[in-house]
Scaffold this active site. Structure first.
Site, PDB file in Angstrom:
ATOM      1  N   GLU A   4       0.982  -0.856   0.766  1.00  0.00           N
ATOM      2  CA  GLU A   4       0.334   0.351  -0.062  1.00  0.00           C
ATOM      3  C   GLU A   4       0.855   1.194  -0.307  1.00  0.00           C
ATOM      4  O   GLU A   4       0.518   2.617   0.582  1.00  0.00           O
ATOM      5  CB  GLU A   4      -1.124   0.114   1.426  1.00  0.00           C
ATOM      6  N   CYS A  51     -10.410  -0.028   8.039  1.00  0.00           N
ATOM      7  CA  CYS A  51      -9.587   1.039   9.012  1.00  0.00           C
ATOM      8  C   CYS A  51     -10.592   2.567   7.520  1.00  0.00           C
ATOM      9  O   CYS A  51     -10.564   3.801   8.032  1.00  0.00           O
ATOM     10  CB  CYS A  51      -8.865   1.444   8.140  1.00  0.00           C
TER      11      CYS A  51
END
Length: 655
Positions: A321, A417
């Site tokens: 990421e 998240c």
């Protein structure tokens, strides 16, 4: 000379009341749909959504039920972000039922807290003997940071400090484990978050030790010998994820490869990076640390000028990421995690508090209106974790290299998240509109709002009305308690060709008093003075830097703060067969049929005709083209009308 700690602590953050037709809709959506929906999801009561286990873990840790821990090691943070969003929502509109639910969760958290103040359900339930033994992987300080942020937001909104007391006990425990003293760990978390959270706790309490602990974590990162490297070697080079032995620890992944003041490029996991940069910028403002400030400027310049998507997305690869390298911004394998753009907005706001420069607000606006807003469906119940700029649904399902890219928003995620992060940003949007430096009020975002502050020693109320994002008309009405001299600064957006300003009907000269991208109007203000602003908002082409290979010979469309895209719903697929005419103009029409109503843009172009192709897979003759009208819609709306292709960047014909 920098502000002192005390000066900065006593200067309140500016919180406006949002009075904006466009943004109030999304704030109400967050309050009425998103927050209640996520509450049910955290309790595993939404049919079809991936199980969260987050509340169940707390119930087990509190002794209310028996069972095993489920979910990611950082699952607790989803609860914290929900509580923070609830706090911001309650600060806008008191809601007895929401408050009752939040109080119930806080009571559960209190029961789960250990006698020494420690709070983390994974290590309470599953591995109680391994606290603080794997900071690289296990997010203990990260989770604590999110609960600190939630505690401050909830206390500010309701006056209730039970969660704050819980987290102050947790911080006392952290202070007993970490710090410069003998026998304490000289470490820091693998996922930054605690650093910026401690500064919020400092702001609320005035306790300097919270600032000092934040600074310890920032200063310690990257120092030799590398703490995370030593920790990894002590546990046999094993990773928490799968328990496998790793050949090498990537210290760039969590920005611990160098001391923070020596870092010059955005590297590693994008969310971790911008959370850390946010804390660095606020610390620089708090302490007057010029070396830290300059590090933030260097990192900002690299990130915004060489590693950011047109939509305000950051982090170009799903592997970690993470950032990759300058100008590597692929559109179809992009990551651009929602949380990363939210973190970029956090960073931009802190940079604006350090120095009033319009370039920070430009990026904040870009990320907000495009990447972040586009991550949530119009129903408030479906979300993108990854925010691509080009989608071919069949490739997403059949090409392993694109499995992370989704053609449709998801109901929830095991690693969830992003959805609560969106909720907490929308409900705290009132904190991002204005900043003050000396006696000048800076309007960073053109969002209808009402603000009460003090300028030039005088209490002032400012009312802003805005027609953004569809039109460029803005009006600010100034209500000082008494006539007083101070400044009002208006941002000239980077996407605009100019800005017309009238004060009480009188036009101001176009180039007068431009400072760092703001038009600063300094005068003696009286009750009811009116500033009228008109910012041209026309659809126009955008081109990428020649080194950005993914967008070579392509163009994108932007109108005002909004980036546009082509969808299969409006244009026959494949979208790759479409080229925009270089000479053609744009036709803009407000379309009530689009979700929520929006301006659509039409342009003339060409389509390659696959049906007329006479060769096999390859041939010597180019396929014929025919003229077509191409339709583009705001990027934030894509994927709300069914699954199909989408692209932001389009090939362009002509010289």
């Amino acid at each position: 000379m920098g502000k002192t700690v005390q000066d900065y602590h006593t200067q309140p953050l500016l919180t406006a009341a949002v009075r904006d037709e466009f943004w109030e809709r999304y704030i109400r959506l967050a309050q009425d749909v998103v927050i209640p929906y996520q509450y049910e999801t955290l309790h595993d009561r939404v049919e079809g959504a991936e199980l969260s286990h987050a509340i169940a873990n707390f119930e087990i840790a509190a002794g209310r039920k028996t069972g095993e821990f489920h979910g990611f090691v950082f699952q607790d943070s989803d609860v914290a972000k929900w509580l923070e969003a609830a706090g911001y929502s309650l600060s806008i509109r008191r809601d007895a039922e929401l408050e009752r639910k939040a109080d119930g969760i806080i009571e559960l958290i209190a029961e789960a807290q250990q006698p020494d103040g420690y709070l983390n359900t994974y290590f309470t339930i599953k591995e109680p003997g391994k606290r603080w033994t794997n900071l690289n992987d296990c997010h203990e300080l990260y989770c604590a940071g999110h609960f600190i942020e939630a505690a401050v937001a909830y206390a500010e909104a309701t006056g209730k400090e039970k969660l704050l007391q819980i987290m102050c006990r947790m911080v006392e425990h952290i202070e007993s484990v970490f710090g410069p003293g003998e026998g304490r760990l000289k470490g820091y978390d693998g996922h930054q978050e605690i650093e910026l959270a401690l500064l919020k706790l400092y702001r609320y309490t005035g306790e300097a030790r919270y600032l000092e602990l934040s600074q310890f974590f920032i200063d310690q990162r990257g120092q030799q010998p590398h703490f995370l490297q030593q920790e990894w070697e002590q546990r046999g080079q094993l990773s928490f994820w799968g328990g496998s032995r790793m050949e090498q620890l990537d210290l760039k992944y969590n920005q611990s490869h160098l001391p923070v003041r020596e870092q010059t490029e955005a590297v590693g996991h994008a969310v971790r990076a911008v959370y850390m940069y946010t804390a660095m910028a606020e610390l620089a403002a708090l302490t007057g640390d010029e070396a830290l400030h300059q590090a933030c400027v260097r990192l900002w310049d690299n990130l915004a000028d060489k590693q950011m998507y047109l939509t305000g997305g950051i982090g170009s690869t799903h592997a970690g990421e993470a950032f990759t390298f300058d100008y590597d911004l692929p559109n179809d394998t992009v990551y651009a995690e929602t949380c990363a753009s939210i973190g970029l907005i956090f960073f931009a706001r802190r940079m604006l508090m350090l120095a009033p420069q319009a370039r920070y607000a430009d990026v904040m606006e870009r990320a907000l209106y495009n990447n972040v807003l586009g991550s949530m469906a119009q129903d408030g119940k479906h979300y993108f974790y990854v925010n691509p700029l080009e989608v071919w649904p069949q490739a997403c399902s059949c090409n392993p290299g694109k499995h992370h890219v989704k053609a449709e928003r998801q109901g929830w995620f095991g690693c969830a998240c992003c959805p609560p992060n969106v909720a907490r940003l929308l409900t705290s949007l009132n904190q991002y509109i204005y900043t003050v430096h000396s006696d000048v009020l800076y309007a960073n975002l053109y969002i209808g709002s009402e603000l009460e502050t003090e300028l030039g020693g005088t209490a002032v109320r400012i009312e802003q009305t805005s027609s953004f994002p569809w039109e460029g008309a803005v009006k600010l009405t100034v209500h000082p308690a008494e006539a007083a001299e101070f400044g009002v600064a208006l941002r000239l957006p980077s996407w605009s060709t100019g800005m017309e300003i009238r004060v009480n009907g009188a036009s101001l000269a176009a180039a007068e008093n431009m400072e760092n991208g703001y038009r600063v109007i300094r005068r003696v203000w009286s009750e009811g003075d009116i500033i009228e602003v008109m910012i041209p908002m026309e659809a126009h082409r955008v081109y990428a830097h020649p080194n950005l290979r993914a967008d070579a010979h392509r163009t994108a469309i932007q109108r005002g703060p909004l980036v546009y895209c082509l969808e299969g719903a409006d244009n026959a697929e494949p979208l790759s067969s479409i080229m925009l005419s270089r000479q053609g103009g744009f036709k803009e029409v407000f379309d009530e049929a689009l979700p929520g109503g929006a301006v659509a843009v039409a342009a003339e172009g060409w389509r390659t005709e696959a049906g007329s192709w006479t060769g096999g897979l390859y041939g010597r003759e180019r396929a014929p083209r025919k003229p077509v009208t191409v339709r583009a819609v705001p990027y934030y709306l894509w994927g709300n009308r069914g699954s199909g292709e989408m692209t932001v960047w389009v090939a362009e014909s002509g010289v």
